[in-house]
Design an enzyme around this catalytic site. Sequence first.
Site, PDB file in Angstrom:
ATOM      1  N   GLU A  78      -1.745  -5.257  10.547  1.00 55.27           N
ATOM      2  CA  GLU A  78      -0.693  -4.793   9.635  1.00 55.27           C
ATOM      3  C   GLU A  78      -0.994  -3.400   9.090  1.00 55.27           C
ATOM      4  O   GLU A  78      -0.082  -2.656   8.748  1.00 55.27           O
ATOM      5  CB  GLU A  78      -0.527  -5.776   8.466  1.00 55.27           C
ATOM      6  CG  GLU A  78       0.047  -7.125   8.838  1.00 55.27           C
ATOM      7  CD  GLU A  78       1.517  -7.054   9.212  1.00 55.27           C
ATOM      8  OE1 GLU A  78       2.182  -6.060   8.849  1.00 55.27           O
ATOM      9  OE2 GLU A  78       2.004  -7.979   9.884  1.00 55.27           O
ATOM     10  N   LYS A 129      -2.049  -1.870   2.690  1.00 56.34           N
ATOM     11  CA  LYS A 129      -1.051  -2.868   3.046  1.00 56.34           C
ATOM     12  C   LYS A 129      -1.703  -4.243   3.151  1.00 56.34           C
ATOM     13  O   LYS A 129      -2.828  -4.391   3.657  1.00 56.34           O
ATOM     14  CB  LYS A 129      -0.396  -2.500   4.378  1.00 56.34           C
ATOM     15  CG  LYS A 129       0.886  -3.247   4.648  1.00 56.34           C
ATOM     16  CD  LYS A 129       1.614  -2.652   5.834  1.00 56.34           C
ATOM     17  CE  LYS A 129       2.959  -3.338   6.027  1.00 56.34           C
ATOM     18  NZ  LYS A 129       3.695  -2.779   7.184  1.00 56.34           N
ATOM     19  N   GLU A 172      12.782  -1.456  12.952  1.00 58.70           N
ATOM     20  CA  GLU A 172      11.327  -1.353  13.083  1.00 58.70           C
ATOM     21  C   GLU A 172      10.931  -1.858  14.465  1.00 58.70           C
ATOM     22  O   GLU A 172      11.442  -2.883  14.927  1.00 58.70           O
ATOM     23  CB  GLU A 172      10.579  -2.216  12.050  1.00 58.70           C
ATOM     24  CG  GLU A 172      10.642  -1.765  10.620  1.00 58.70           C
ATOM     25  CD  GLU A 172       9.816  -2.695   9.709  1.00 58.70           C
ATOM     26  OE1 GLU A 172       9.017  -3.515  10.247  1.00 58.70           O
ATOM     27  OE2 GLU A 172       9.978  -2.620   8.485  1.00 58.70           O
ATOM     28  N   GLU A 200      -1.619   2.392   6.983  1.00 63.02           N
ATOM     29  CA  GLU A 200      -1.552   2.235   5.529  1.00 63.02           C
ATOM     30  C   GLU A 200      -2.685   1.315   5.070  1.00 63.02           C
ATOM     31  O   GLU A 200      -2.629   0.095   5.251  1.00 63.02           O
ATOM     32  CB  GLU A 200      -0.191   1.661   5.126  1.00 63.02           C
ATOM     33  CG  GLU A 200       0.970   2.565   5.500  1.00 63.02           C
ATOM     34  CD  GLU A 200       2.325   1.905   5.276  1.00 63.02           C
ATOM     35  OE1 GLU A 200       2.760   1.815   4.113  1.00 63.02           O
ATOM     36  OE2 GLU A 200       2.929   1.461   6.277  1.00 63.02           O
TER      37      GLU A 200
END
Length: 460
Positions: free
Chosen positions: A327, A321, A264, A318
Amino acid sequence: MALLCLLTVFLHLLRLFTTVSAVGINYGTLGNNLPSPKTVAQLLQSTLIDKVKIYDTNPQILQAFSNSGIDLIVAVENSHVANISSSKSVAEDWFSARIAPFIPATSIVGIAVGNEYLAMDDDDDMDPNALIEAMQNLHEVLLSHGLDRKIKISTPHSMAVLASSFPPSASTFATTLMPIMTSIVTFLADTDSPFMVNAYPYFAYRDNPTTVPLEYALLGNSSGVHDPKGYVYTNMLDAQIDAIRSAIVSLGFGNRSIHITVSESGWPSKGEPGETAASPDNAKTYNSRLITKAQSNKGTPMKPNDKIDIFLFALFNENKKQGGSSERNFGLFNGDGSKVYDVDLSCEFCSGAKMEFGFGQGSKIVQRGPSVWCVAKPHADEKVVQGVLDFCCGPGGVDCREIDENGNCFGPNKVHAHASYAMNAYYQMHGRNYWNCDFKGSGLVTFSDPSYGTCIYSHM
């Protein structure tokens, strides 16, 4: 001379037609407004993305990526690690239910056991030894199925597993983690599997904006940061990778090659009010440079010739999340399919190169191309070809039912014919790299479709 020139041109074309840019991406699904997996799989085929990492074994995703030409890394969720660590039979049950139904049509090349498992809070009551035991059990399952060379087992770590990350040449793992890291690295070395690390220069900059230059974190500081051992780092990601490398060497693995994968890395386009560096411009700069780095086939100052596989984080923002705003805003795309910012994902080897790529209404779907197949050389030694056939239909993981007695490709009942079908299936499964059609010199790449009647040779 004319023949030599023709051969040179052919080899050049072969490299173009059989090499796809090696860029991976993380496909998270913690959102209630995301496109369907089938749409995602179809659209990614028109990009330079050739590897996708997911965070579970979502059957809709695994089915959607079948016959796509894109490799998948699937995951064992942290909450399931302890259960799989309990016995090989439990691991076999997990594999039989989650993986076996989708291979070989879906090219699964890795299983990530947990995600930053060793960085979880103590309150979660997670036993570090369960992690390596789960990895070992799953590897035993792959061995029993003859899939250990196709599917590799690893586990992604955060940079928090290090006692310190600077200077890179002096980095070691945290003292409390030394025993478990030794076991994990030993396993990775023994199974020829990569060490996965989630590396984020963004967080290092966010937490230390007065000491970390922004351009250094954004992969673009040409002035360089000097390590006491003489290494010069022009970007923080290289320094983080080499810090991991040094920690591995400190365990006594200096003489064994451990491949490092950045599982990642990314940069958010939006954050909390204090996260001023989280912006679309900075995210575009970082991820554009990250893509270039992934395609460069270059290593780091410590190992300049060791290519680093990189998985961008992430495909989508997202909205479900947990955590702060940043984030939820690492995605290249919004949930509705619109671009968060413009990053070039076009593929020079795909038809429709430089197209306007997107998931929104009106987006085009194009397939990777051109079509190319692998067959047995007509005059190859029959014993060698038989050995290749046995390998492909056994440890190679090819579904050979089509060349069984009742299959569409059984006739003609000849070794070379059956081997051609199996060799092509293996070749397509592994991304159409020219070395995947070598087979001890018995394979031949062709641009002519070898299909006949009801016998269809797959192609990506």
